[in-house]
Write an enzyme that holds these catalytic residues in place. Structure first.
Site, PDB file in Angstrom:
ATOM      1  N   SER A  69      50.700  37.452  34.727  1.00  0.00           N
ATOM      2  CA  SER A  69      50.178  36.358  35.332  1.00  0.00           C
ATOM      3  C   SER A  69      49.643  35.172  34.504  1.00  0.00           C
ATOM      4  O   SER A  69      49.331  34.018  35.003  1.00  0.00           O
ATOM      5  CB  SER A  69      49.570  36.592  36.544  1.00  0.00           C
ATOM      6  N   LYS A 206      42.708  32.707  32.670  1.00  0.00           N
ATOM      7  CA  LYS A 206      43.659  33.142  33.599  1.00  0.00           C
ATOM      8  C   LYS A 206      43.810  34.654  33.184  1.00  0.00           C
ATOM      9  O   LYS A 206      44.064  35.058  31.974  1.00  0.00           O
ATOM     10  CB  LYS A 206      44.845  32.536  33.638  1.00  0.00           C
ATOM     11  N   THR A 207      43.874  35.385  33.915  1.00  0.00           N
ATOM     12  CA  THR A 207      44.079  37.112  34.082  1.00  0.00           C
ATOM     13  C   THR A 207      45.626  37.375  34.109  1.00  0.00           C
ATOM     14  O   THR A 207      46.381  36.455  34.832  1.00  0.00           O
ATOM     15  CB  THR A 207      43.369  37.911  35.174  1.00  0.00           C
ATOM     16  N   GLY A 208      46.072  38.392  33.799  1.00  0.00           N
ATOM     17  CA  GLY A 208      47.374  38.721  33.944  1.00  0.00           C
ATOM     18  C   GLY A 208      47.341  40.150  34.075  1.00  0.00           C
ATOM     19  O   GLY A 208      46.796  40.978  33.131  1.00  0.00           O
TER      20      GLY A 208
END
Length: 287
Positions: A69, A206-208
């Protein structure tokens, strides 16, 4: 022939392009990962003000993994640039497929980015299409630049890959409006990444999370703006009494799927991110 690709190739790999005296290894950051039994973590940070790169586990910082993501950063840029999304307020109707409670409704891009709504961004990618997506992957020189599977899955299924080092390069270029996108598009995406806004600093990230075989990949990428009080010399173009100092960072680590319940890895990655940033001074210590 990908002539456009040649036009935009800019050095973004920090660990192999910096002079040795600008690279700083921080094995002491390993204690934050050791506390959770993490053995293969990567953390890289670019201190723009001092033109230095700081890292933990150089080999891991250079390995390429699926972006998961974190690709929503790039997907948003492409959507805005191609007018697939006129702005961050574009609403996509819920398709009535039950997924997660926070996803099961109509929502705009701002909210979809914040809650990391995969279905929203899969629809964005379908509307962009493979030809335009490939064009921007090439011109921005994004990781392996590979759309080798379905247009709505290639960043999730291990087709496209990018390193932590390359993520930092991408973020730095976006921050200074150096990517092959309009300043407007880059500014909007930056604003969507803001997660903490305090008196002394701003933190954007932003994480993923992605699954590859029996492993789970956890990402968090972003940058901070540390606000410092200054006294500008007479005649300076900066008329304010402060200046923002940016730091760009990327972290990833891999765990076994069988260990998914050992810890709340979603919280752990953010906890460690904060610890390393405080350790360096990119954000202030907790009081």
């Amino acid at each position: 022939m990908r002539f456009h690709k040649i036009l935009y190739i800019i050095p973004v790999v920090l660990l192999v392009s910096c002079a040795k005296n600008k690279l700083h290894d921080h094995p002491e950051w390993g204690k934050y990962y050791d506390a959770y039994g993490i053995k293969n973590a990567a953390f890289i940070m670019r201190d723009h003000t001092h033109d230095d790169t700081h890292y933990y586990n150089k080999a891991a910082c250079l390995r390429r993994l699926l972006p998961a993501s974190t690709f929503k950063i790039f997907n948003s840029l492409v959507a805005l640039e191609t007018a697939v999304a006129p702005d961050e307020n574009m609403v996509i109707k819920w398709d009535s497929v039950v997924r997660r409670p926070e996803w099961n409704k109509d929502m705009d891009m701002k909210e979809a980015f914040k809650v990391s709504n995969v279905a929203y961004y899969q629809e964005i990618a379908r509307r962009v299409g493979p030809a335009k997506m490939q064009h921007y992957l090439d011109t921005a020189h994004y990781g392996s630049m590979a759309v080798t599977s379905k247009i709505d899955e290639f960043w999730l299924d291990n087709s496209l890959k990018i390193s932590a080092d390359e993520q930092v390069g991408l973020l730095k270029r976006m921050y200074f409006f150096e990517l092959p996108f309009s300043e407007r598009s880059q500014r909007i995406v930056k604003s969507m990444m803001l997660r903490e806004d305090t008196l002394g600093y701003k933190l954007y990230y932003k994480t993923g999370t992605g699954i590859v075989g029996d492993s789970v990949v956890y990402w968090v990428v972003g940058f901070t703006e540390s606000r410092m009080a200054i006294k500008e010399p007479n005649g300076s173009m900066n008329k304010a009494d402060f200046r923002d100092y940016p730091y760009f960072f990327a972290q990833n680590f891999i765990t076994a799927r069988k260990d998914s319940s050992a810890h709340d890895w979603f919280k752990v990655r953010l906890e460690i991110m904060h610890q390393v940033l405080r350790d360096y001074g990119a954000i202030p210590p907790t009081k």
